[in-house]
Design a protein around this motif. Sequence first.
Motif, PDB file in Angstrom:
ATOM      1  N   ILE A  58      50.072 -19.423 -69.512  1.00 19.63           N
ATOM      2  CA  ILE A  58      50.199 -20.394 -68.428  1.00 19.63           C
ATOM      3  C   ILE A  58      50.343 -21.810 -68.975  1.00 19.63           C
ATOM      4  CG2 ILE A  58      48.964 -21.436 -66.476  1.00 19.63           C
ATOM      5  CD1 ILE A  58      47.783 -18.656 -65.901  1.00 19.63           C
TER       6      ILE A  58
ATOM      7  N   ARG B 267      51.305 -22.186 -63.475  1.00 19.89           N
ATOM      8  CA  ARG B 267      51.269 -20.738 -63.269  1.00 19.89           C
ATOM      9  C   ARG B 267      52.512 -20.126 -63.882  1.00 19.89           C
ATOM     10  NH1 ARG B 267      54.889 -18.952 -59.497  1.00 19.89           N
ATOM     11  NH2 ARG B 267      55.720 -20.463 -58.008  1.00 19.89           N
TER      12      ARG B 267
ATOM     13  N   GLU C  22      57.201 -15.850 -61.290  1.00 20.68           N
ATOM     14  CA  GLU C  22      57.213 -14.461 -60.855  1.00 20.68           C
ATOM     15  C   GLU C  22      58.604 -14.078 -60.379  1.00 20.68           C
ATOM     16  OE1 GLU C  22      53.965 -12.969 -58.734  1.00 20.68           O
ATOM     17  OE2 GLU C  22      52.570 -14.529 -59.369  1.00 20.68           O
TER      18      GLU C  22
ATOM     19  N   LYS D 258      56.373 -12.986 -64.969  1.00 21.04           N
ATOM     20  CA  LYS D 258      55.274 -12.077 -64.677  1.00 21.04           C
ATOM     21  C   LYS D 258      55.820 -10.866 -63.916  1.00 21.04           C
ATOM     22  CE  LYS D 258      50.446 -12.173 -63.191  1.00 21.04           C
ATOM     23  NZ  LYS D 258      49.378 -12.981 -62.554  1.00 21.04           N
TER      24      LYS D 258
ATOM     25  N   GLU E 199      46.020 -14.899 -71.016  1.00 26.22           N
ATOM     26  CA  GLU E 199      46.793 -15.354 -69.851  1.00 26.22           C
ATOM     27  C   GLU E 199      46.831 -16.874 -69.785  1.00 26.22           C
ATOM     28  OE1 GLU E 199      47.758 -13.760 -65.593  1.00 26.22           O
ATOM     29  OE2 GLU E 199      45.601 -14.096 -65.788  1.00 26.22           O
TER      30      GLU E 199
END
Length: 252
Positions: free
Chosen positions: A206, A213, A216, A179, A202
């Motif tokens: 996921i 999640r 990142e 992300k 999204e």
Amino acid sequence: MTGGNRGIGLAIALGFASEGARVAICGRDREALASAGRAIEECGGTSWTVEADLFTADGCEHAIASVEERFGALDVLVNNASTNVGGRLEELTDEKLVERFMGKTLASMRLARAALPHLRRSGRGRVICIGGTSARVAHREALPQGLGNSALANFAKNFSADVAPDGITVNVVHPPFTKSDRYPARLEARAKERGISMEEAEASFIADFPIGRLVEPADIAPMVLFLASAHASAVTGQTIAVDGGSSPVVVY
């Protein structure tokens, strides 16, 4: 730090800065470099920005020489720069296939070669390459990424054996689809392709991550800092995925 002006590269740079490190970043976007340099300073580090074209041997050598001239030493080389090239074989020209290799794998090799004398003098040199899980898992539309990242892992393994007697470790960190700053465009493209809402798009991303999640950029930085530390002095020649469990493979 190559490609340190945004995304995963910037998160790693800020991680080093938070430890009070002197952090040099290079890239081709002057404004993004300046912004990243300010962020590094605000995070507690000392920054140096280098505008360089890593598609060329001269650009790679210039980046390393500039850092050594500014800081007088080089202890850790993080190869993160890449290109955003994807697609299938029948859709890709030779130039596009080679672009990923030139912009990532060959650049990493050139930078490591240029940095080697400085890393040897350091006595605790580290080379950490940011690859990608496409090295292990074949994805549609991701042939160039897979080729570049698997070649990068092979280089790191070979190079690690060469430089281990000098106290230098060489490792690869594989992020998954992350992300980062490219995520909004990819999310929009998936929603349009499938005729679904952004929220549904999204959720479909996921669903691939057992941790529930997306990974990142900030999730990648701690592993890189560990590999750069004295705690990882016996870890070399390894490829380590920070992928939230998303790679459906057993690596042993």
